[in-house]
Design a protein around this motif. Sequence first.
Motif, PDB file in Angstrom:
ATOM      1  N   ARG A   1      11.359  -0.841  -4.690  1.00  0.00           N
ATOM      2  CA  ARG A   1      11.928  -1.465  -3.490  1.00  0.00           C
ATOM      3  C   ARG A   1      13.071  -0.619  -2.940  1.00  0.00           C
ATOM      4  NH1 ARG A   1      12.307  -7.863  -3.452  1.00  0.00           N
ATOM      5  NH2 ARG A   1      12.504  -7.337  -1.246  1.00  0.00           N
TER       6      ARG A   1
ATOM      7  N   ALA B   1      11.403   1.934  -0.967  1.00  0.00           N
ATOM      8  CA  ALA B   1      10.972   1.392   0.329  1.00  0.00           C
ATOM      9  C   ALA B   1      12.142   1.330   1.306  1.00  0.00           C
ATOM     10  CB  ALA B   1      10.348   0.009   0.140  1.00  0.00           C
TER      11      ALA B   1
ATOM     12  N   MET C   1      12.623   4.560   2.856  1.00  0.00           N
ATOM     13  CA  MET C   1      11.562   4.870   3.820  1.00  0.00           C
ATOM     14  C   MET C   1      11.880   4.321   5.216  1.00  0.00           C
ATOM     15  SD  MET C   1       9.601   6.592   1.948  1.00  0.00           S
ATOM     16  CE  MET C   1       9.280   6.809   0.197  1.00  0.00           C
ATOM     17  N   HIS C   2      12.743   3.311   5.282  1.00  0.00           N
ATOM     18  CA  HIS C   2      13.117   2.781   6.594  1.00  0.00           C
ATOM     19  C   HIS C   2      13.773   3.849   7.462  1.00  0.00           C
ATOM     20  CE1 HIS C   2      12.327  -1.239   4.931  1.00  0.00           C
ATOM     21  NE2 HIS C   2      12.197  -1.597   6.180  1.00  0.00           N
ATOM     22  N   ARG C   3      14.309   4.870   6.840  1.00  0.00           N
ATOM     23  CA  ARG C   3      14.939   5.951   7.615  1.00  0.00           C
ATOM     24  C   ARG C   3      13.953   7.076   7.923  1.00  0.00           C
ATOM     25  NH1 ARG C   3      18.707   4.300   3.903  1.00  0.00           N
ATOM     26  NH2 ARG C   3      18.291   5.957   2.402  1.00  0.00           N
ATOM     27  N   ASP C   4      12.695   6.917   7.503  1.00  0.00           N
ATOM     28  CA  ASP C   4      11.695   7.983   7.685  1.00  0.00           C
ATOM     29  C   ASP C   4      10.679   7.538   8.739  1.00  0.00           C
ATOM     30  OD1 ASP C   4       9.570   9.779   7.507  1.00  0.00           O
ATOM     31  OD2 ASP C   4       9.869  10.091   5.359  1.00  0.00           O
ATOM     32  N   PRO C   5      10.740   8.098   9.947  1.00  0.00           N
ATOM     33  CA  PRO C   5       9.821   7.633  10.991  1.00  0.00           C
ATOM     34  C   PRO C   5       8.357   7.939  10.685  1.00  0.00           C
ATOM     35  CG  PRO C   5      11.017   9.575  11.730  1.00  0.00           C
ATOM     36  CD  PRO C   5      11.615   9.178  10.419  1.00  0.00           C
TER      37      PRO C   5
ATOM     38  N   CYS D   1       6.890   7.239   7.945  1.00  0.00           N
ATOM     39  CA  CYS D   1       6.370   6.175   7.063  1.00  0.00           C
ATOM     40  C   CYS D   1       6.117   4.922   7.883  1.00  0.00           C
ATOM     41  CB  CYS D   1       7.372   5.883   5.946  1.00  0.00           C
ATOM     42  SG  CYS D   1       6.822   4.552   4.853  1.00  0.00           S
ATOM     43  N   LEU D   2       4.862   4.513   7.952  1.00  0.00           N
ATOM     44  CA  LEU D   2       4.487   3.314   8.712  1.00  0.00           C
ATOM     45  C   LEU D   2       4.511   2.075   7.816  1.00  0.00           C
ATOM     46  CD1 LEU D   2       1.440   4.926  10.560  1.00  0.00           C
ATOM     47  CD2 LEU D   2       3.795   4.724  11.399  1.00  0.00           C
ATOM     48  N   HIS D   3       3.939   2.191   6.638  1.00  0.00           N
ATOM     49  CA  HIS D   3       3.898   1.093   5.672  1.00  0.00           C
ATOM     50  C   HIS D   3       4.245   1.641   4.291  1.00  0.00           C
ATOM     51  CE1 HIS D   3       0.543  -1.432   7.907  1.00  0.00           C
ATOM     52  NE2 HIS D   3       1.684  -1.427   8.562  1.00  0.00           N
ATOM     53  N   TYR D   4       5.018   0.892   3.551  1.00  0.00           N
ATOM     54  CA  TYR D   4       5.244   1.184   2.126  1.00  0.00           C
ATOM     55  C   TYR D   4       5.467  -0.178   1.479  1.00  0.00           C
ATOM     56  CZ  TYR D   4       7.036   3.494  -2.096  1.00  0.00           C
ATOM     57  OH  TYR D   4       7.214   3.954  -3.394  1.00  0.00           O
ATOM     58  N   VAL D   5       4.406  -0.719   0.890  1.00  0.00           N
ATOM     59  CA  VAL D   5       4.424  -2.105   0.441  1.00  0.00           C
ATOM     60  C   VAL D   5       4.257  -2.142  -1.080  1.00  0.00           C
ATOM     61  CG1 VAL D   5       3.358  -4.381   0.690  1.00  0.00           C
ATOM     62  CG2 VAL D   5       3.415  -2.819   2.643  1.00  0.00           C
TER      63      VAL D   5
ATOM     64  N   HIS E   1      -0.989  -7.608   7.820  1.00  0.00           N
ATOM     65  CA  HIS E   1      -1.632  -6.288   7.743  1.00  0.00           C
ATOM     66  C   HIS E   1      -3.102  -6.490   7.401  1.00  0.00           C
ATOM     67  CE1 HIS E   1       2.214  -3.907   6.279  1.00  0.00           C
ATOM     68  NE2 HIS E   1       2.338  -4.328   7.525  1.00  0.00           N
TER      69      HIS E   1
ATOM     70  N   GLY F   1       7.755  -6.897  -1.221  1.00  0.00           N
ATOM     71  CA  GLY F   1       8.525  -6.362  -0.101  1.00  0.00           C
ATOM     72  C   GLY F   1       8.077  -4.968   0.253  1.00  0.00           C
ATOM     73  N   GLY F   2       8.804  -4.367   1.173  1.00  0.00           N
ATOM     74  CA  GLY F   2       8.487  -3.007   1.559  1.00  0.00           C
ATOM     75  C   GLY F   2       8.725  -2.764   3.022  1.00  0.00           C
ATOM     76  N   LYS F   3       8.283  -1.599   3.471  1.00  0.00           N
ATOM     77  CA  LYS F   3       8.423  -1.206   4.874  1.00  0.00           C
ATOM     78  C   LYS F   3       7.143  -1.546   5.636  1.00  0.00           C
ATOM     79  CE  LYS F   3       9.471   2.442   8.112  1.00  0.00           C
ATOM     80  NZ  LYS F   3       9.877   3.839   8.359  1.00  0.00           N
ATOM     81  N   GLY F   4       7.317  -1.952   6.899  1.00  0.00           N
ATOM     82  CA  GLY F   4       6.169  -2.198   7.749  1.00  0.00           C
ATOM     83  C   GLY F   4       5.781  -3.661   7.818  1.00  0.00           C
ATOM     84  N   LEU F   5       6.496  -4.503   7.070  1.00  0.00           N
ATOM     85  CA  LEU F   5       6.266  -5.945   7.112  1.00  0.00           C
ATOM     86  C   LEU F   5       7.307  -6.593   8.023  1.00  0.00           C
ATOM     87  CD1 LEU F   5       5.771  -6.417   3.288  1.00  0.00           C
ATOM     88  CD2 LEU F   5       3.995  -6.824   4.999  1.00  0.00           C
TER      89      LEU F   5
END
Lengths: 104, 104
Positions: free
Chosen positions: A24, A27, A30-34, A36-40, B38, B95-99
């Motif tokens: 987590r 993840a 990854m919010h700072r990496d444009p 990365c679209l999804h990382y779940v 998703h 959790g994660g990115k993209g949600l």
Amino acid sequence: MTYGRLGRFTAQPGGRDELVAVLRRAAEAMHRDPGCLHYVVGTSQEPDAVWVWEAWTDKAAHDASLEPPEVRETIAAAMPLIAGMSDVAELDVVGGKGLPEEHA
Amino acid sequence: MTYGRLGRFTAQPGGRDELVAVLRRAAEAMHRDPGCLHYVVGTSQEPDAVWVWEAWTDKAAHDASLEPPEVRETIAAAMPLIAGMSDVAELDVVGGKGLPEEHA
């Protein structure tokens, strides 16, 4: 081509929650990496199993994401918590819901 | 709890692209379902492999999504194209990115 990957980590016995916490944190980074679209991150009923599934603008974006020192530190923190990996797949994402329009 | 699932379909020999097309139509229908966060379709280097990975607001939202006649029709269209399924996992998404924020 939108790049996907997924896989199942098996945590060291009893170490699942700690591995989830490290992933987590990954993840969050990854919010700072444009790119990365999804990382779940998810867990299943299997003891010690942690799944991660990802979507990236392209494979180069994924590969570049592994380079920053903070990511290398996160990987180093995760390694001793991992007993194994399985069901690893590299994917060509063909589309779907939940992706930015140009990748859906 | 945010609900996830993923799995690998094996298409009938030579039928991968047709199966991908049916699953993309399924993803289109999911755009009208607010419980679906998703629904991503991808292929891998393995011949005839098609992966789908999904996130839902909760398991009830997923289960309800299978009921509408148009979804049943899509499932019926997909069935003869599928030789098998493997690596199916039901997941608690942690959790994660993209949600959406309340599920991340």
